[in-house]
Design a protein around this motif. Structure first.
Motif, PDB file in Angstrom:
ATOM      1  N   GLU A  83       0.829  -1.208   0.000  1.00  0.00           N
ATOM      2  CA  GLU A  83       0.000   0.000   0.000  1.00  0.00           C
ATOM      3  C   GLU A  83       0.865   1.261   0.000  1.00  0.00           C
ATOM      4  O   GLU A  83       0.614   2.207  -0.745  1.00  0.00           O
ATOM      5  N   ILE A  84       1.908   1.258   0.820  1.00  0.00           N
ATOM      6  CA  ILE A  84       2.823   2.410   0.872  1.00  0.00           C
ATOM      7  C   ILE A  84       3.563   2.545  -0.463  1.00  0.00           C
ATOM      8  O   ILE A  84       3.675   3.639  -1.015  1.00  0.00           O
ATOM      9  N   ASP A  86       2.629   1.531  -3.440  1.00  0.00           N
ATOM     10  CA  ASP A  86       1.696   2.012  -4.465  1.00  0.00           C
ATOM     11  C   ASP A  86       1.415   3.498  -4.308  1.00  0.00           C
ATOM     12  O   ASP A  86       1.375   4.241  -5.294  1.00  0.00           O
ATOM     13  N   THR A  87       1.243   3.952  -3.075  1.00  0.00           N
ATOM     14  CA  THR A  87       0.969   5.368  -2.814  1.00  0.00           C
ATOM     15  C   THR A  87       2.140   6.247  -3.233  1.00  0.00           C
ATOM     16  O   THR A  87       1.958   7.267  -3.906  1.00  0.00           O
ATOM     17  N   GLN A  90       2.430   6.259  -7.024  1.00  0.00           N
ATOM     18  CA  GLN A  90       1.318   7.026  -7.598  1.00  0.00           C
ATOM     19  C   GLN A  90       1.552   8.537  -7.437  1.00  0.00           C
ATOM     20  O   GLN A  90       1.383   9.301  -8.379  1.00  0.00           O
ATOM     21  N   GLU A  91       1.951   8.958  -6.251  1.00  0.00           N
ATOM     22  CA  GLU A  91       2.194  10.390  -6.007  1.00  0.00           C
ATOM     23  C   GLU A  91       3.390  10.892  -6.812  1.00  0.00           C
ATOM     24  O   GLU A  91       3.366  11.992  -7.352  1.00  0.00           O
TER      25      GLU A  91
END
Length: 102
Positions: A83-84, A86-87, A90-91
């Motif tokens: 999750e981290i 991917d975040t 993405q950012e």
């Protein structure tokens, strides 16, 4: 992140952009014919095509970017969770998208 064997740049496109590419191909790459399909001017479509080209180039850059590869490697090694990872990717990708000029 990349899914199902398709190039990553495709997943970065929205439906409108994919439709644009479809009509571009069906018109044999003729922007003039595309202008007729979209009922708009040649310069407007040229600008849209240039923006799409930039988006694809940035997407490919993201795929080969050292920072993204590092984040993905850390996630594979279990040093950060998915999750981290991917975040962050993405950012970071959003910040690269700011390079697209109108």
């Amino acid at each position: 992140m990349k899914t199902s064997g398709e190039p990553s740049w495709i997943s970065d496109l929205n439906e409108e952009e994919i439709e644009f590419i479809k009509f571009f191909i069906l018109s044999s790459g003729s922007i003039k014919e595309l202008a007729t399909i979209y009922s708009t001017s040649y310069p407007t479509l040229r600008k849209q095509l240039d923006k799409l080209i930039q988006k694809i180039r940035i997407s490919e850059r993201k795929e080969n970017d050292n920072i993204i590869q590092l984040i993905q490697q850390l996630e594979k090694e279990g040093r950060i969770d998915q999750e981290i990872a991917d975040t962050v990717v993405q950012e970071y990708g959003k910040s690269l998208n700011c390079l697209i000029v109108d």
